[in-house]
Design an enzyme around this catalytic site. Structure first.
Site, PDB file in Angstrom:
ATOM      1  N   TYR A 161      -9.574   3.368  13.607  1.00  0.00           N
ATOM      2  CA  TYR A 161      -8.330   2.577  13.627  1.00  0.00           C
ATOM      3  C   TYR A 161      -8.269   1.706  14.880  1.00  0.00           C
ATOM      4  O   TYR A 161      -8.107   0.481  14.796  1.00  0.00           O
ATOM      5  CB  TYR A 161      -7.103   3.505  13.562  1.00  0.00           C
ATOM      6  N   THR A 194       0.854  -1.184   0.000  1.00  0.00           N
ATOM      7  CA  THR A 194       0.000   0.000   0.000  1.00  0.00           C
ATOM      8  C   THR A 194       0.899   1.247   0.000  1.00  0.00           C
ATOM      9  O   THR A 194       2.130   1.139   0.089  1.00  0.00           O
ATOM     10  CB  THR A 194      -0.895   0.058   1.261  1.00  0.00           C
ATOM     11  N   THR A 245      -1.776  -2.499  19.365  1.00  0.00           N
ATOM     12  CA  THR A 245      -1.450  -1.147  19.820  1.00  0.00           C
ATOM     13  C   THR A 245      -2.066  -0.865  21.194  1.00  0.00           C
ATOM     14  O   THR A 245      -3.063  -1.492  21.576  1.00  0.00           O
ATOM     15  CB  THR A 245      -1.987  -0.128  18.785  1.00  0.00           C
ATOM     16  N   ASP A 246      -1.501   0.110  21.898  1.00  0.00           N
ATOM     17  CA  ASP A 246      -2.094   0.535  23.174  1.00  0.00           C
ATOM     18  C   ASP A 246      -3.390   1.319  22.947  1.00  0.00           C
ATOM     19  O   ASP A 246      -4.162   1.531  23.880  1.00  0.00           O
ATOM     20  CB  ASP A 246      -1.091   1.367  23.992  1.00  0.00           C
ATOM     21  N   LYS A 279      -8.418  -2.411  15.330  1.00  0.00           N
ATOM     22  CA  LYS A 279      -7.341  -3.196  15.964  1.00  0.00           C
ATOM     23  C   LYS A 279      -7.906  -3.970  17.166  1.00  0.00           C
ATOM     24  O   LYS A 279      -7.535  -5.117  17.396  1.00  0.00           O
ATOM     25  CB  LYS A 279      -6.187  -2.283  16.402  1.00  0.00           C
TER      26      LYS A 279
HETATM   27  P1  NAD Z   1       2.770   0.803   8.406  1.00  0.00           P
HETATM   28  O1  NAD Z   1       1.531   1.500   7.978  1.00  0.00           O
HETATM   29  O2  NAD Z   1       4.067   1.515   8.325  1.00  0.00           O
HETATM   30  O3  NAD Z   1       2.940  -0.554   7.566  1.00  0.00           O
HETATM   31  C1  NAD Z   1       1.882  -1.418   7.311  1.00  0.00           C
HETATM   32  C2  NAD Z   1       2.295  -2.373   6.200  1.00  0.00           C
HETATM   33  O4  NAD Z   1       1.213  -3.286   5.982  1.00  0.00           O
HETATM   34  C3  NAD Z   1       2.577  -1.684   4.864  1.00  0.00           C
HETATM   35  O5  NAD Z   1       3.785  -2.163   4.301  1.00  0.00           O
HETATM   36  C4  NAD Z   1       1.382  -2.066   4.000  1.00  0.00           C
HETATM   37  O6  NAD Z   1       1.687  -2.153   2.620  1.00  0.00           O
HETATM   38  C5  NAD Z   1       0.997  -3.410   4.574  1.00  0.00           C
HETATM   39  N1  NAD Z   1      -0.423  -3.720   4.334  1.00  0.00           N
HETATM   40  C6  NAD Z   1      -1.493  -2.912   4.563  1.00  0.00           C
HETATM   41  N2  NAD Z   1      -2.613  -3.516   4.186  1.00  0.00           N
HETATM   42  C7  NAD Z   1      -2.274  -4.754   3.740  1.00  0.00           C
HETATM   43  C8  NAD Z   1      -2.992  -5.859   3.231  1.00  0.00           C
HETATM   44  N3  NAD Z   1      -4.328  -5.816   3.101  1.00  0.00           N
HETATM   45  N4  NAD Z   1      -2.319  -6.954   2.856  1.00  0.00           N
HETATM   46  C9  NAD Z   1      -0.969  -7.021   2.984  1.00  0.00           C
HETATM   47  N5  NAD Z   1      -0.222  -6.006   3.449  1.00  0.00           N
HETATM   48  C10 NAD Z   1      -0.865  -4.882   3.828  1.00  0.00           C
HETATM   49  O7  NAD Z   1       2.482   0.297   9.880  1.00  0.00           O
HETATM   50  P2  NAD Z   1       3.488   0.182  11.114  1.00  0.00           P
HETATM   51  O8  NAD Z   1       3.586   1.500  11.770  1.00  0.00           O
HETATM   52  O9  NAD Z   1       4.720  -0.515  10.661  1.00  0.00           O
HETATM   53  O10 NAD Z   1       2.634  -0.767  12.070  1.00  0.00           O
HETATM   54  C11 NAD Z   1       2.729  -2.192  11.960  1.00  0.00           C
HETATM   55  C12 NAD Z   1       1.791  -2.825  12.964  1.00  0.00           C
HETATM   56  O11 NAD Z   1       2.125  -2.400  14.276  1.00  0.00           O
HETATM   57  C13 NAD Z   1       0.320  -2.448  12.761  1.00  0.00           C
HETATM   58  O12 NAD Z   1      -0.462  -3.600  12.992  1.00  0.00           O
HETATM   59  C14 NAD Z   1       0.049  -1.396  13.823  1.00  0.00           C
HETATM   60  O13 NAD Z   1      -1.289  -1.416  14.229  1.00  0.00           O
HETATM   61  C15 NAD Z   1       0.979  -1.853  14.912  1.00  0.00           C
HETATM   62  N6  NAD Z   1       1.467  -0.780  15.812  1.00  0.00           N
HETATM   63  C16 NAD Z   1       2.042   0.330  15.292  1.00  0.00           C
HETATM   64  C17 NAD Z   1       2.545   1.311  16.163  1.00  0.00           C
HETATM   65  C18 NAD Z   1       3.218   2.556  15.629  1.00  0.00           C
HETATM   66  O14 NAD Z   1       3.501   3.466  16.410  1.00  0.00           O
HETATM   67  N7  NAD Z   1       3.530   2.642  14.344  1.00  0.00           N
HETATM   68  C19 NAD Z   1       2.431   1.155  17.544  1.00  0.00           C
HETATM   69  C20 NAD Z   1       1.846  -0.022  18.038  1.00  0.00           C
HETATM   70  C21 NAD Z   1       1.383  -0.985  17.161  1.00  0.00           C
END
Ligand code: NAD
Length: 339
Positions: free
Chosen positions: A159, A35, A133-134, A163
């Site tokens: 969002y 994406t 996530t928190d 989650k």
């Molecule tokens: P991000 O948005 O940077 O990356 C998400 C990735 O998932 C992208 O590479 C995207 O192409 C891929 N993706 C999206 N939809 C898809 C689909 N339908 N099929 C296959 N791939 C798909 O997200 P991030 O910040 O790296 O977060 C990763 C995970 O960690 C998420 O689940 C998020 O909820 C969780 N998280 C993030 C944070 C934060 O601060 N960024 C904190 C806690 C938890």
């Protein structure tokens, strides 16, 4: 070991891929639909590794996902793939429901089908680790409380609600079908390769282009920040030592008001950038308060005692060391910010 990573072209998933591929005895298969949030540059250093494979695929694709599972034969599935930006979820919730809820459901269903066919030795090893996530816990408001693993879910945004739904599905697949799952709920991450839409890269980008730095409301919202590599270590710790069926909160104990975070970045950027735009004495003058985000949670704060006490994890970076590394990385990789 064989790691199947979903969302490995995103911010946190790519950090995981870069980390585990370093051990030549590991094999990594990355499923990502690429994406707008993905960035293949974050995987340049692993692309030619013989122990790395990439599949451009949507986690919602029932048939393809099962085929990939059967072909790769993973020991572990670490599920990062998600739509992750709260602002986008307010504008267009549909894709959040589809990817975060239905995508997780599809992975669970296929994992169970795959798990049932494993021999007993492989069954003992197999884990499905869901990254969450928190934000699922909702808003701590102006209290001095912290989120614990048993804090009731009370999500505020599309969002966090999506989650939260996926977390419930993961827990149900353990309770009902005995799929060996683990779950982590982490606070805000920061570090290299974070998409330019997120707060810290936005502030750096705005300073570099001499544009206003938008801050929601009065900038009083508090978030608990964790350096991405500390998150990766925590996830690997949970994968190795976590108790099946349990969730673990992960946080850096760095609760910072958004305005203070922005000011800290401004100070560091002022000190580091010699080529500041003309007429700009200090990036502090770029700070601009804008209308607050709808449903904006006031405060998140993680109690990470369980993972510390039970599994022995604690973060290596303080916020000061982590933010300095992060700013240095963005200054060395300005093209990533697409200025
Ligand atoms: P991000 O948005 O940077 O990356 C998400 C990735 O998932 C992208 O590479 C995207 O192409 C891929 N993706 C999206 N939809 C898809 C689909 N339908 N099929 C296959 N791939 C798909 O997200 P991030 O910040 O790296 O977060 C990763 C995970 O960690 C998420 O689940 C998020 O909820 C969780 N998280 C993030 C944070 C934060 O601060 N960024 C904190 C806690 C938890």
């Amino acid at each position: 070991m064989k790691y199947l990573i979903t969302g490995g072209a995103g911010f946190i998933g790519s950090a995981m891929v870069r980390k585990i591929i370093r051990n030549k005895e590991n094999f990594v298969l990355n499923i990502d639909s690429l994406t707008y949030a993905s960035n293949l540059d974050s995987l340049k250093i692993v692309n030619n590794s013989p122990n790395y494979t990439f599949e451009k695929e949507d986690i919602c694709n029932e048939v393809k996902i099962y085929e990939i599972f059967k072909k790769f034969n993973p020991d572990y599935i670490i599920h990062f793939a998600a739509e992750s930006h709260v602002d986008n979820s307010i504008q267009s919730p549909d894709i959040f429901i589809k990817t975060n809820i239905l995508g997780t459901y599809n992975l669970l269903n296929n994992s169970l089908k795959y798990y049932k066919d494993l021999d007993s030795k492989k069954k003992k090893v197999f884990r499905f680790l869901h990254i969450s996530t928190d934000e699922v816990f909702g808003d701590l408001g102006e209290t001095n409380q912290f989120f614990c693993e048993d804090t009731p879910y009370n999500p505020s945004s599309p969002y966090s609600a999506s989650k939260a739904s996926s977390d419930h599905l993961v827990k149900a697949w353990k309770r009902t079908y005995d799929l060996p799952i683990l779950l982590t709920n982490c606070s805000n991450n920061y570090g290299p390769y974070q998409h330019k839409e997120k707060l810290i890269p936005t502030v750096i980008r705005k300073i570099l282009t001499n544009s206003n730095i938008p801050i929601y409301g009065k900038g009083e919202n508090i978030r608990d920040w964790l350096y991405v590599e500390d998150h990766i270590e925590a996830i690997l710790t949970v994968l190795k030592y976590g108790k099946i069926g349990q969730s673990y909160n992960i946080g850096g104990n760095n609760q910072i008001k958004n305005i203070d975070l922005v000011k800290q970045i401004c100070s560091l950027m002022d000190a580091k950038t010699k080529d500041k735009p003309k007429n700009l004495e200090s990036s502090f003058s770029l700070i601009k308060f804008v209308q607050d985000r709808a449903g904006h949670d006031v405060k998140y704060a993680i109690n990470a005692e369980k993972i510390k006490t039970d599994l022995g994890w604690s973060p290596n970076e303080t916020f000061s060391t982590g933010i300095e590394k992060t700013i240095d990385w963005y200054l060395d990789n300005k093209s990533f910010l697409q200025l």
